[in-house]
Structures are given as structure tokens and as C-alpha cells.
Design a protein around this motif. Structure first.
Motif, PDB file in Angstrom:
ATOM      1  N   ASP A  70       0.826  -1.207   0.000  1.00  0.00           N
ATOM      2  CA  ASP A  70       0.000   0.000   0.000  1.00  0.00           C
ATOM      3  C   ASP A  70       0.868   1.269   0.000  1.00  0.00           C
ATOM      4  O   ASP A  70       0.488   2.300   0.548  1.00  0.00           O
ATOM      5  CB  ASP A  70      -0.945  -0.003   1.196  1.00  0.00           C
ATOM      6  CG  ASP A  70      -0.217  -0.075   2.527  1.00  0.00           C
ATOM      7  OD1 ASP A  70       0.995  -0.395   2.560  1.00  0.00           O
ATOM      8  OD2 ASP A  70      -0.861   0.190   3.560  1.00  0.00           O
TER       9      ASP A  70
ATOM     10  N   ARG B 119       1.557   3.500  -2.207  1.00  0.00           N
ATOM     11  CA  ARG B 119       0.980   4.719  -2.802  1.00  0.00           C
ATOM     12  C   ARG B 119       0.153   5.497  -1.774  1.00  0.00           C
ATOM     13  O   ARG B 119       0.343   6.704  -1.615  1.00  0.00           O
ATOM     14  CB  ARG B 119       0.130   4.378  -4.011  1.00  0.00           C
ATOM     15  CG  ARG B 119      -0.527   5.593  -4.645  1.00  0.00           C
ATOM     16  CD  ARG B 119      -1.333   5.221  -5.890  1.00  0.00           C
ATOM     17  NE  ARG B 119      -2.202   6.265  -6.334  1.00  0.00           N
ATOM     18  CZ  ARG B 119      -1.812   7.327  -7.040  1.00  0.00           C
ATOM     19  NH1 ARG B 119      -0.554   7.479  -7.362  1.00  0.00           N
ATOM     20  NH2 ARG B 119      -2.694   8.238  -7.421  1.00  0.00           N
ATOM     21  N   SER B 120      -0.738   4.823  -1.074  1.00  0.00           N
ATOM     22  CA  SER B 120      -1.573   5.532  -0.094  1.00  0.00           C
ATOM     23  C   SER B 120      -0.731   6.049   1.068  1.00  0.00           C
ATOM     24  O   SER B 120      -0.978   7.144   1.580  1.00  0.00           O
ATOM     25  CB  SER B 120      -2.710   4.636   0.414  1.00  0.00           C
ATOM     26  OG  SER B 120      -2.199   3.512   1.079  1.00  0.00           O
TER      27      SER B 120
ATOM     28  N   PHE C 246       2.423   6.972   0.840  1.00  0.00           N
ATOM     29  CA  PHE C 246       3.173   8.110   0.311  1.00  0.00           C
ATOM     30  C   PHE C 246       2.291   9.361   0.259  1.00  0.00           C
ATOM     31  O   PHE C 246       2.723  10.445   0.622  1.00  0.00           O
ATOM     32  CB  PHE C 246       3.734   7.806  -1.080  1.00  0.00           C
ATOM     33  CG  PHE C 246       4.443   8.977  -1.686  1.00  0.00           C
ATOM     34  CD1 PHE C 246       5.724   9.322  -1.274  1.00  0.00           C
ATOM     35  CD2 PHE C 246       3.828   9.748  -2.656  1.00  0.00           C
ATOM     36  CE1 PHE C 246       6.371  10.431  -1.816  1.00  0.00           C
ATOM     37  CE2 PHE C 246       4.471  10.850  -3.209  1.00  0.00           C
ATOM     38  CZ  PHE C 246       5.752  11.184  -2.786  1.00  0.00           C
ATOM     39  N   LEU C 247       1.056   9.207  -0.188  1.00  0.00           N
ATOM     40  CA  LEU C 247       0.148  10.357  -0.261  1.00  0.00           C
ATOM     41  C   LEU C 247      -0.135  10.923   1.128  1.00  0.00           C
ATOM     42  O   LEU C 247      -0.205  12.150   1.306  1.00  0.00           O
ATOM     43  CB  LEU C 247      -1.150   9.963  -0.964  1.00  0.00           C
ATOM     44  CG  LEU C 247      -0.999   9.607  -2.445  1.00  0.00           C
ATOM     45  CD1 LEU C 247      -2.325   9.111  -3.019  1.00  0.00           C
ATOM     46  CD2 LEU C 247      -0.460  10.783  -3.244  1.00  0.00           C
TER      47      LEU C 247
END
Length: 80
Positions: free
Chosen positions: A41, A43-44, A46-47
Motif C-alpha cells: 500500500d 501509494r496511499s 506516500f500520499l
């Protein structure tokens, strides 16, 4: 390394640690950076990290360097 940079590195390491397992501290093109363990996960995570870093005036950059995943930080550009 001056005291201000040491303090910032510690602050950024704690910030990265809220979302990722931190490996080592490195410099990526002169920017403070940390090796991290990739996660499914990513990407989430990192955001979420990007939002937290923005409050401190930084922009995180996710990169691959020599087979490692690296999170580097640069000053966040001002919006016009």
C-alpha cells in the motif's frame, strides 16, 4: 553537518517512520533522504506522508536508487 540540519533530519525521520519502516539515512543529490521498505500500500502511505510533509514545508520525492527505495525531501515550492 550543522545542528539545524541534524534537527531537521531527526524530524523528517520521525515523519517518515509514521508511514514506513525506515532503513538508513542518506543524501540524494544533497537532499535529506531515507531508505524505506516498500509495502503493497505504498501509494496511499506516500500520499499521507506528502500531506504531513507539506505542513512542515517539504515535498517528498519517492525514487529508486541502486536497487533501494528512497524517500528524499526538498523544500516545498510556494504557490502563486
Amino acid at each position: 553537518m550543522d545542528l539545524e540540519l541534524m534537527w531537521r533530519m531527526d524530524e523528517l525521520r520521525r515523519l517518515v517512520g509514521t508511514e514506513f519502516m525506515v532503513g538508513e539515512v542518506v543524501f540524494d543529490g544533497g537532499a535529506p533522504a531515507f531508505t524505506i521498505l516498500p509495502t503493497p500500500d505504498m501509494r496511499s502511505r506516500f500520499l499521507a506522508l506528502r500531506e504531513k510533509a507539506a505542513r512542515l514545508g517539504y515535498l517528498p520525492l519517492l525514487r529508486r536508487r541502486q536497487g533501494r527505495t528512497v524517500l528524499a525531501f526538498v523544500p516545498r515550492p510556494e504557490r502563486r
